[in-house]
Design a protein around this motif. Structure first.
Motif, PDB file in Angstrom:
ATOM      1  N   PHE A  99     -40.676 111.451  45.505  1.00 49.78           N
ATOM      2  CA  PHE A  99     -41.220 112.901  45.606  1.00 49.78           C
ATOM      3  C   PHE A  99     -40.132 113.996  46.042  1.00 49.78           C
ATOM      4  O   PHE A  99     -39.797 114.958  45.309  1.00 49.78           O
ATOM      5  CB  PHE A  99     -42.361 113.015  46.684  1.00 49.78           C
ATOM      6  CG  PHE A  99     -42.859 114.373  46.966  1.00 49.78           C
ATOM      7  CD1 PHE A  99     -43.782 115.153  45.997  1.00 49.78           C
ATOM      8  CD2 PHE A  99     -42.299 115.034  48.122  1.00 49.78           C
ATOM      9  CE1 PHE A  99     -43.993 116.480  46.473  1.00 49.78           C
ATOM     10  CE2 PHE A  99     -42.822 116.310  48.505  1.00 49.78           C
ATOM     11  CZ  PHE A  99     -43.446 117.132  47.731  1.00 49.78           C
ATOM     12  N   ALA A 100     -39.395 113.462  46.909  1.00 54.25           N
ATOM     13  CA  ALA A 100     -38.367 114.478  47.212  1.00 54.25           C
ATOM     14  C   ALA A 100     -37.253 114.577  46.034  1.00 54.25           C
ATOM     15  O   ALA A 100     -36.422 115.534  45.782  1.00 54.25           O
ATOM     16  CB  ALA A 100     -37.604 113.849  48.269  1.00 54.25           C
ATOM     17  N   LEU A 101     -36.949 113.551  45.120  1.00 48.70           N
ATOM     18  CA  LEU A 101     -35.984 113.375  44.221  1.00 48.70           C
ATOM     19  C   LEU A 101     -36.428 113.948  42.820  1.00 48.70           C
ATOM     20  O   LEU A 101     -35.706 113.787  41.866  1.00 48.70           O
ATOM     21  CB  LEU A 101     -35.491 112.273  44.168  1.00 48.70           C
ATOM     22  CG  LEU A 101     -34.811 111.589  45.518  1.00 48.70           C
ATOM     23  CD1 LEU A 101     -33.956 110.288  45.338  1.00 48.70           C
ATOM     24  CD2 LEU A 101     -33.577 112.829  45.853  1.00 48.70           C
ATOM     25  N   ARG A 102     -37.696 114.350  42.746  1.00 48.70           N
ATOM     26  CA  ARG A 102     -38.190 114.574  41.414  1.00 48.70           C
ATOM     27  C   ARG A 102     -37.542 115.573  40.694  1.00 48.70           C
ATOM     28  O   ARG A 102     -37.199 115.622  39.428  1.00 48.70           O
ATOM     29  CB  ARG A 102     -39.692 114.736  41.453  1.00 48.70           C
ATOM     30  CG  ARG A 102     -40.043 116.379  42.180  1.00 48.70           C
ATOM     31  CD  ARG A 102     -41.587 116.304  42.446  1.00 48.70           C
ATOM     32  NE  ARG A 102     -42.119 117.618  42.842  1.00 48.70           N
ATOM     33  CZ  ARG A 102     -41.756 118.125  44.048  1.00 48.70           C
ATOM     34  NH1 ARG A 102     -40.884 117.376  44.972  1.00 48.70           N
ATOM     35  NH2 ARG A 102     -42.222 119.342  44.768  1.00 48.70           N
ATOM     36  N   GLY A 103     -36.911 116.685  41.315  1.00 48.25           N
ATOM     37  CA  GLY A 103     -36.299 117.801  40.783  1.00 48.25           C
ATOM     38  C   GLY A 103     -34.694 117.304  40.384  1.00 48.25           C
ATOM     39  O   GLY A 103     -34.525 117.376  39.180  1.00 48.25           O
ATOM     40  N   LEU A 104     -34.263 116.645  41.256  1.00 51.90           N
ATOM     41  CA  LEU A 104     -32.686 116.120  40.923  1.00 51.90           C
ATOM     42  C   LEU A 104     -32.731 115.130  39.706  1.00 51.90           C
ATOM     43  O   LEU A 104     -32.031 114.987  38.778  1.00 51.90           O
ATOM     44  CB  LEU A 104     -32.352 115.421  42.038  1.00 51.90           C
ATOM     45  CG  LEU A 104     -31.647 116.114  43.248  1.00 51.90           C
ATOM     46  CD1 LEU A 104     -31.220 115.380  44.302  1.00 51.90           C
ATOM     47  CD2 LEU A 104     -30.850 117.230  42.675  1.00 51.90           C
ATOM     48  N   ARG A 105     -34.047 114.166  39.584  1.00 54.54           N
ATOM     49  CA  ARG A 105     -33.996 113.281  38.506  1.00 54.54           C
ATOM     50  C   ARG A 105     -34.236 114.117  37.116  1.00 54.54           C
ATOM     51  O   ARG A 105     -33.834 113.730  36.324  1.00 54.54           O
ATOM     52  CB  ARG A 105     -35.190 112.297  38.740  1.00 54.54           C
ATOM     53  CG  ARG A 105     -35.480 111.636  37.747  1.00 54.54           C
ATOM     54  CD  ARG A 105     -36.710 110.349  37.949  1.00 54.54           C
ATOM     55  NE  ARG A 105     -36.760 109.788  36.597  1.00 54.54           N
ATOM     56  CZ  ARG A 105     -37.763 110.198  35.788  1.00 54.54           C
ATOM     57  NH1 ARG A 105     -38.540 111.321  36.044  1.00 54.54           N
ATOM     58  NH2 ARG A 105     -38.006 109.386  34.702  1.00 54.54           N
ATOM     59  N   ALA A 106     -34.975 115.190  37.368  1.00 53.58           N
ATOM     60  CA  ALA A 106     -35.515 115.932  36.029  1.00 53.58           C
ATOM     61  C   ALA A 106     -33.961 116.588  35.516  1.00 53.58           C
ATOM     62  O   ALA A 106     -34.127 116.725  34.209  1.00 53.58           O
ATOM     63  CB  ALA A 106     -36.540 116.893  36.428  1.00 53.58           C
ATOM     64  N   ALA A 107     -33.451 116.698  36.632  1.00 50.70           N
ATOM     65  CA  ALA A 107     -31.905 117.492  35.969  1.00 50.70           C
ATOM     66  C   ALA A 107     -31.060 116.393  35.807  1.00 50.70           C
ATOM     67  O   ALA A 107     -29.817 116.936  35.221  1.00 50.70           O
ATOM     68  CB  ALA A 107     -31.446 118.500  37.263  1.00 50.70           C
ATOM     69  N   ARG A 108     -31.470 115.089  35.607  1.00 55.05           N
ATOM     70  CA  ARG A 108     -30.533 114.175  35.167  1.00 55.05           C
ATOM     71  C   ARG A 108     -29.253 113.782  36.255  1.00 55.05           C
ATOM     72  O   ARG A 108     -28.196 113.368  35.899  1.00 55.05           O
ATOM     73  CB  ARG A 108     -29.991 114.294  33.791  1.00 55.05           C
ATOM     74  CG  ARG A 108     -31.301 114.352  32.822  1.00 55.05           C
ATOM     75  CD  ARG A 108     -30.808 114.145  31.415  1.00 55.05           C
ATOM     76  NE  ARG A 108     -31.910 113.810  30.643  1.00 55.05           N
ATOM     77  CZ  ARG A 108     -31.791 113.712  29.289  1.00 55.05           C
ATOM     78  NH1 ARG A 108     -30.601 113.514  28.750  1.00 55.05           N
ATOM     79  NH2 ARG A 108     -32.907 113.447  28.676  1.00 55.05           N
ATOM     80  N   GLN A 109     -29.553 114.208  37.680  1.00 55.46           N
ATOM     81  CA  GLN A 109     -28.556 114.028  38.413  1.00 55.46           C
ATOM     82  C   GLN A 109     -28.653 112.663  39.180  1.00 55.46           C
ATOM     83  O   GLN A 109     -27.341 112.389  39.921  1.00 55.46           O
ATOM     84  CB  GLN A 109     -28.678 115.406  39.618  1.00 55.46           C
ATOM     85  CG  GLN A 109     -28.351 116.670  38.805  1.00 55.46           C
ATOM     86  CD  GLN A 109     -28.409 117.782  39.864  1.00 55.46           C
ATOM     87  OE1 GLN A 109     -27.973 117.526  41.094  1.00 55.46           O
ATOM     88  NE2 GLN A 109     -28.892 118.882  39.314  1.00 55.46           N
ATOM     89  N   VAL A 110     -29.564 111.855  39.148  1.00 57.10           N
ATOM     90  CA  VAL A 110     -29.837 110.727  39.655  1.00 57.10           C
ATOM     91  C   VAL A 110     -30.499 109.721  39.109  1.00 57.10           C
ATOM     92  O   VAL A 110     -31.624 110.205  38.220  1.00 57.10           O
ATOM     93  CB  VAL A 110     -30.115 110.766  41.038  1.00 57.10           C
ATOM     94  CG1 VAL A 110     -31.550 111.619  41.374  1.00 57.10           C
ATOM     95  CG2 VAL A 110     -29.977 109.727  42.113  1.00 57.10           C
ATOM     96  N   LYS A 111     -30.639 108.451  39.044  1.00 60.12           N
ATOM     97  CA  LYS A 111     -31.514 107.642  38.682  1.00 60.12           C
ATOM     98  C   LYS A 111     -32.259 106.964  39.813  1.00 60.12           C
ATOM     99  O   LYS A 111     -31.609 106.687  40.731  1.00 60.12           O
ATOM    100  CB  LYS A 111     -30.824 106.599  37.795  1.00 60.12           C
ATOM    101  CG  LYS A 111     -30.122 107.023  36.515  1.00 60.12           C
ATOM    102  CD  LYS A 111     -31.042 107.757  35.202  1.00 60.12           C
ATOM    103  CE  LYS A 111     -30.253 107.868  34.066  1.00 60.12           C
ATOM    104  NZ  LYS A 111     -31.226 108.218  32.989  1.00 60.12           N
ATOM    105  N   VAL A 112     -33.640 106.940  39.588  1.00 57.41           N
ATOM    106  CA  VAL A 112     -34.283 106.227  40.615  1.00 57.41           C
ATOM    107  C   VAL A 112     -35.216 105.085  40.121  1.00 57.41           C
ATOM    108  O   VAL A 112     -35.760 104.768  39.311  1.00 57.41           O
ATOM    109  CB  VAL A 112     -35.617 107.285  41.103  1.00 57.41           C
ATOM    110  CG1 VAL A 112     -36.359 106.746  42.184  1.00 57.41           C
ATOM    111  CG2 VAL A 112     -34.982 108.728  41.463  1.00 57.41           C
TER     112      VAL A 112
END
Length: 388
Positions: A99-112
């Motif tokens: 939930f916390a990383l959904r924005g960073l993931r959408a911006a392709r800054q991290v893989k989860v």
């Protein structure tokens, strides 16, 4: 340098299961950090990670700490450290972190990546609870690049309910067992004798070992009641572990009249010695992911008895052990009596289990994770241009 963050709800999960991954990827030149609850009384072995970060979340899904400060702390850490991959384990940490990383993931800054150590929806659970947990997993699946499941039932359920796109589900055989440590040759006769002496067993006594946290789902009560059905004073039960039902299980043993044959050993560091000395290992729990204690028994050449549930079934099917219905103490007692009085079938179970457990070696699982991460970090293929 590639950077990996491993997140779990409690530090004990890091200590019991994930330290080899910190060691392995650091040896490959990665920076490997870890995150878990600071309130956990079982400290992580921080020497296995480059850095350890404490986050204020709890094991209970409705713990107010889970959504008060934890999401912001996770998001700010990942943004600052610029991790390539965040790999989450255990339900609370997995949901809150995704939930916390959904924005960073959408911006392709991290893989989860999320490893499900047994979904909270399962066959035999109530429809209402299953429906709720399926909905939550599907919601969090939107924020997940890879879902790793560790038993066949969960793999089929992830596909059926489309938790994530089909191509983003990976089935792995657990998280690995150290076959060099869990080996009969690695345990001396003196270590076995010391464990037996602690329990004050005679040379004629034999014991069945259960390794599990004392919580309702593990069903220690079934093991006690099964023992009470057997009028064999030389057969004992040994319980390794702690938990909220520890005292209640001791009281049940007294009520059943088997308190002298039940040994409550607490948290142990000599599990290989306990397994080598045991007539069998038992796990009557009603829900599992892929039970580590059964894997360890298989590796040690100790006959295994388990309730017929996902995970346990994956390990013991095919004549690798004995499966009994959940809650059937009569069948469990019969299995106890069989390992005490008829060792020949157990030897065949042990032989098959010893071959099967090789597929669960920690070295194999480390390589599988390396391949998983490499696939996530490899550049996406360029789109084909249409011919004119």
């Amino acid at each position: 340098m590639k950077k990996l963050l491993i997140a779990t709800t409690i530090q004990r999960t890091l200590r019991d299961f994930l330290l080899p991954y910190g060691d392995y990827f650091r040896a490959q030149g990665w920076q490997v950090d870890a995150m878990a609850n600071a309130r956990d009384p079982f400290p992580a072995a921080e020497s296995h990670f480059d850095r350890f970060y404490a986050v204020d979340w709890g094991r209970r899904p409705l713990d107010p700490h889970n959504f008060a400060r934890a999401p912001r702390a996770v998001r700010e850490l990942v943004a600052r450290e610029k991790y390539d991959i965040v790999h989450v384990h255990t339900p609370v940490a997995a949901f809150v972190a995704r939930f916390a990383l959904r924005g960073l993931r959408a911006a392709r800054q991290v893989k989860v990546v999320y490893t499900a150590h047994g979904f909270h929806f399962f066959k035999g659970n109530s429809k209402i609870k299953n429906g709720l947990f399926i909905a939550l997993e599907k919601l969090a699946g939107r924020w997940t690049d890879r879902l790793v499941v560790i038993n066949r039932e969960d793999y089929d359920a992830a596909q059926k309910h489309r938790i994530v796109p089909r191509e983003n589900v990976a089935l792995m055989p657990g998280i690995g067992v150290d076959l060099s440590r869990y080996s009969r040759g690695a345990v001396s006769d003196a270590q076995v004798a010391a464990a037996r002496e602690e329990m004050r067993l005679t040379p004629e006594d034999r014991y069945i070992l259960m390794i599990a946290e004392f919580n309702p789902g593990k069903r220690h009560r079934d093991a006690v009641r099964a023992l009470a059905r057997i009028e064999e004073p030389r057969l004992h039960l040994a319980f390794a572990g702690q938990g909220p039902l520890f005292a209640e299980t001791q009281a049940l043993a007294r009520r059943c009249g088997v308190e002298k044959r039940c040994h409550f050993l607490g948290q142990r560091d000599d599990v290989p010695a306990l397994l080598k000395g045991a007539a069998a290992a038992v796990l009557p729990s009603e829900r599992e992911g892929l039970p580590r204690s059964i894997l360890e028994a298989m590796a040690m050449g100790t006959p295994a008895i388990g309730a017929d549930v996902r995970g346990t079934r994956d390990l013991l099917a095919g004549g690798c052990g004995t499966l009994v219905p959940v809650g059937d103490t009569e069948a469990l007692a019969h299995a106890f009596h069989a390992v005490f009085g008829a060792p020949a079938p157990c030897r065949e179970h042990v032989r098959r289990a010893s071959e099967k457990v090789k597929n669960y070696a920690i070295e194999r699982l480390q390589k599988m994770h390396e391949q998983l991460y490499a696939g996530l970090l490899s550049p996406a293929p360029a789109p084909r241009q249409k011919k004119r």
